[in-house]
Write a protein that holds these residues in place. Structure first.
Motif, PDB file in Angstrom:
ATOM      1  N   MET A   1      15.961  11.309   7.402  1.00  0.00           N
ATOM      2  CA  MET A   1      16.336  10.327   8.379  1.00  0.00           C
ATOM      3  C   MET A   1      16.348  10.993   9.754  1.00  0.00           C
ATOM      4  SD  MET A   1      19.939   8.323   8.938  1.00  0.00           S
ATOM      5  CE  MET A   1      19.797   7.213   7.595  1.00  0.00           C
ATOM      6  N   PRO A   2      15.775  10.338  10.770  1.00  0.00           N
ATOM      7  CA  PRO A   2      15.763  10.914  12.111  1.00  0.00           C
ATOM      8  C   PRO A   2      17.178  11.045  12.673  1.00  0.00           C
ATOM      9  CG  PRO A   2      14.325   8.995  11.975  1.00  0.00           C
ATOM     10  CD  PRO A   2      15.073   9.087  10.696  1.00  0.00           C
ATOM     11  N   GLN A   3      17.399  12.127  13.386  1.00  0.00           N
ATOM     12  CA  GLN A   3      18.686  12.342  14.023  1.00  0.00           C
ATOM     13  C   GLN A   3      18.749  11.592  15.351  1.00  0.00           C
ATOM     14  OE1 GLN A   3      21.301  14.168  12.683  1.00  0.00           O
ATOM     15  NE2 GLN A   3      19.976  14.088  10.887  1.00  0.00           N
ATOM     16  N   LEU A   4      19.878  10.998  15.627  1.00  0.00           N
ATOM     17  CA  LEU A   4      20.079  10.329  16.908  1.00  0.00           C
ATOM     18  C   LEU A   4      20.756  11.295  17.865  1.00  0.00           C
ATOM     19  CD1 LEU A   4      21.367   6.771  16.006  1.00  0.00           C
ATOM     20  CD2 LEU A   4      19.168   7.395  16.938  1.00  0.00           C
ATOM     21  N   GLY A   5      20.141  11.522  19.002  1.00  0.00           N
ATOM     22  CA  GLY A   5      20.779  12.303  20.045  1.00  0.00           C
ATOM     23  C   GLY A   5      21.620  11.381  20.906  1.00  0.00           C
ATOM     24  N   CYS A   6      22.278  11.915  21.894  1.00  0.00           N
ATOM     25  CA  CYS A   6      23.161  11.098  22.716  1.00  0.00           C
ATOM     26  C   CYS A   6      22.387  10.130  23.601  1.00  0.00           C
ATOM     27  CB  CYS A   6      24.075  11.981  23.555  1.00  0.00           C
ATOM     28  SG  CYS A   6      23.193  13.004  24.746  1.00  0.00           S
ATOM     29  N   ASP A   8      19.315   8.631  22.524  1.00  0.00           N
ATOM     30  CA  ASP A   8      18.398   7.818  21.727  1.00  0.00           C
ATOM     31  C   ASP A   8      18.895   6.382  21.652  1.00  0.00           C
ATOM     32  OD1 ASP A   8      16.709   9.894  21.220  1.00  0.00           O
ATOM     33  OD2 ASP A   8      17.495  10.321  19.229  1.00  0.00           O
ATOM     34  N   SER A   9      17.967   5.469  21.502  1.00  0.00           N
ATOM     35  CA  SER A   9      18.335   4.084  21.226  1.00  0.00           C
ATOM     36  C   SER A   9      17.533   3.641  20.021  1.00  0.00           C
ATOM     37  CB  SER A   9      18.069   3.189  22.432  1.00  0.00           C
ATOM     38  OG  SER A   9      16.689   3.182  22.732  1.00  0.00           O
ATOM     39  N   ILE A  10      18.123   2.759  19.247  1.00  0.00           N
ATOM     40  CA  ILE A  10      17.437   2.295  18.049  1.00  0.00           C
ATOM     41  C   ILE A  10      16.980   0.850  18.186  1.00  0.00           C
ATOM     42  CG2 ILE A  10      18.503   3.953  16.522  1.00  0.00           C
ATOM     43  CD1 ILE A  10      20.483   1.801  15.683  1.00  0.00           C
ATOM     44  N   GLY A  11      17.472   0.145  19.196  1.00  0.00           N
ATOM     45  CA  GLY A  11      17.058  -1.227  19.411  1.00  0.00           C
ATOM     46  C   GLY A  11      17.614  -1.760  20.709  1.00  0.00           C
ATOM     47  N   PHE A  12      17.001  -2.841  21.188  1.00  0.00           N
ATOM     48  CA  PHE A  12      17.541  -3.492  22.372  1.00  0.00           C
ATOM     49  C   PHE A  12      17.194  -4.969  22.340  1.00  0.00           C
ATOM     50  CE2 PHE A  12      14.108  -4.638  25.247  1.00  0.00           C
ATOM     51  CZ  PHE A  12      13.033  -3.885  24.783  1.00  0.00           C
ATOM     52  N   LEU A  13      17.938  -5.730  23.136  1.00  0.00           N
ATOM     53  CA  LEU A  13      17.749  -7.168  23.220  1.00  0.00           C
ATOM     54  C   LEU A  13      17.931  -7.582  24.672  1.00  0.00           C
ATOM     55  CD1 LEU A  13      17.849  -9.924  21.338  1.00  0.00           C
ATOM     56  CD2 LEU A  13      20.159  -9.931  22.233  1.00  0.00           C
ATOM     57  N   TRP A  14      17.075  -8.479  25.151  1.00  0.00           N
ATOM     58  CA  TRP A  14      17.153  -8.995  26.515  1.00  0.00           C
ATOM     59  C   TRP A  14      17.251 -10.505  26.379  1.00  0.00           C
ATOM     60  CZ3 TRP A  14      13.462  -7.021  30.828  1.00  0.00           C
ATOM     61  CH2 TRP A  14      13.745  -7.647  32.033  1.00  0.00           C
ATOM     62  N   LEU A  15      18.379 -11.078  26.816  1.00  0.00           N
ATOM     63  CA  LEU A  15      18.668 -12.490  26.644  1.00  0.00           C
ATOM     64  C   LEU A  15      18.738 -13.175  27.999  1.00  0.00           C
ATOM     65  CD1 LEU A  15      19.529 -14.566  24.414  1.00  0.00           C
ATOM     66  CD2 LEU A  15      21.881 -13.936  24.944  1.00  0.00           C
ATOM     67  N   ASN A  16      18.133 -14.359  28.103  1.00  0.00           N
ATOM     68  CA  ASN A  16      18.161 -15.154  29.330  1.00  0.00           C
ATOM     69  C   ASN A  16      18.734 -16.516  28.979  1.00  0.00           C
ATOM     70  OD1 ASN A  16      17.725 -16.492  31.707  1.00  0.00           O
ATOM     71  ND2 ASN A  16      15.518 -16.256  31.706  1.00  0.00           N
ATOM     72  N   CYS A  17      19.869 -16.864  29.564  1.00  0.00           N
ATOM     73  CA  CYS A  17      20.523 -18.140  29.254  1.00  0.00           C
ATOM     74  C   CYS A  17      20.255 -19.149  30.348  1.00  0.00           C
ATOM     75  CB  CYS A  17      22.020 -17.953  29.072  1.00  0.00           C
ATOM     76  SG  CYS A  17      22.404 -16.976  27.608  1.00  0.00           S
ATOM     77  N   GLY A  18      19.904 -20.360  29.952  1.00  0.00           N
ATOM     78  CA  GLY A  18      19.608 -21.445  30.884  1.00  0.00           C
ATOM     79  C   GLY A  18      20.877 -22.139  31.328  1.00  0.00           C
ATOM     80  N   LEU A  19      21.561 -21.540  32.285  1.00  0.00           N
ATOM     81  CA  LEU A  19      22.803 -22.112  32.791  1.00  0.00           C
ATOM     82  C   LEU A  19      22.571 -22.849  34.102  1.00  0.00           C
ATOM     83  CD1 LEU A  19      25.088 -19.056  32.016  1.00  0.00           C
ATOM     84  CD2 LEU A  19      24.690 -21.077  30.604  1.00  0.00           C
ATOM     85  N   PHE A  40      13.771   2.901  12.406  1.00  0.00           N
ATOM     86  CA  PHE A  40      14.996   2.266  11.935  1.00  0.00           C
ATOM     87  C   PHE A  40      14.793   0.832  11.454  1.00  0.00           C
ATOM     88  CE2 PHE A  40      16.141   5.620  14.835  1.00  0.00           C
ATOM     89  CZ  PHE A  40      17.084   6.321  14.096  1.00  0.00           C
ATOM     90  N   ARG A  41      13.554   0.396  11.361  1.00  0.00           N
ATOM     91  CA  ARG A  41      13.280  -0.969  10.908  1.00  0.00           C
ATOM     92  C   ARG A  41      13.627  -1.142   9.438  1.00  0.00           C
ATOM     93  NH1 ARG A  41       7.737  -1.299  14.261  1.00  0.00           N
ATOM     94  NH2 ARG A  41       8.736  -1.492  16.295  1.00  0.00           N
ATOM     95  N   GLY A  42      13.984  -2.362   9.080  1.00  0.00           N
ATOM     96  CA  GLY A  42      14.323  -2.652   7.693  1.00  0.00           C
ATOM     97  C   GLY A  42      15.736  -2.263   7.314  1.00  0.00           C
ATOM     98  N   ARG A  43      16.590  -1.973   8.299  1.00  0.00           N
ATOM     99  CA  ARG A  43      17.964  -1.557   8.031  1.00  0.00           C
ATOM    100  C   ARG A  43      18.992  -2.554   8.568  1.00  0.00           C
ATOM    101  NH1 ARG A  43      17.707   4.921   9.192  1.00  0.00           N
ATOM    102  NH2 ARG A  43      15.801   5.281   8.021  1.00  0.00           N
ATOM    103  N   GLY A  44      18.535  -3.735   8.960  1.00  0.00           N
ATOM    104  CA  GLY A  44      19.471  -4.758   9.417  1.00  0.00           C
ATOM    105  C   GLY A  44      19.777  -4.741  10.903  1.00  0.00           C
TER     106      GLY A  44
END
Length: 113
Positions: A1-6, A8-19, A40-44
């Motif tokens: 399993m790859p080690q995460l350094g301080c 590293d990122s494993i995922g991100f999300l960018w959300l735009n809300c229509g307010l 890290f895919r397939g791990r939820g």
């Protein structure tokens, strides 16, 4: 399993809300970008990112959340399992899309309870 350094990122999300009248339909949130590092895919992680987006969308008063996905992207199955339904499909050829070979996209949407 790859080690995460301080840093590293494993995922991100960018959300735009229509307010307001900013391009996203009123009362809906748009998942502009969602990504999980291939290691890290397939791990939820994608599921958790979508769940967090839904929580944030509800908190902001949105009644639905939607995204666009390339029809060749296997993440489409994740979205379906999370309750997103295909609303429409388009053949698009923008600068980046044609360069990457992606031309078929589906808009998927989920009604928030």
């Amino acid at each position: 399993m790859p080690q995460l350094g301080c840093r590293d990122s494993i995922g991100f999300l960018w959300l735009n809300c229509g307010l307001s009248d900013e391009g996203t339909p009123q009362g809906k949130c748009y998942v502009d970008h969602i990504a999980v590092d291939a290691r890290f895919r397939g791990r939820g992680i994608g599921k958790v990112l979508l769940e967090m987006a839904e929580i944030d969308a509800k908190r902001r008063g949105c009644r639905a959340i939607y995204l666009w996905v390339a029809t060749s992207n296997r993440a489409q199955h994740l979205y379906e399992r999370q309750g997103y339904r295909k609303m429409e499909q388009y053949s698009l050829c923008g600068l980046l899309w044609c360069q990457t070979g992606e031309k078929e996209f589906a808009r998927m949407e989920k009604i928030l309870m």
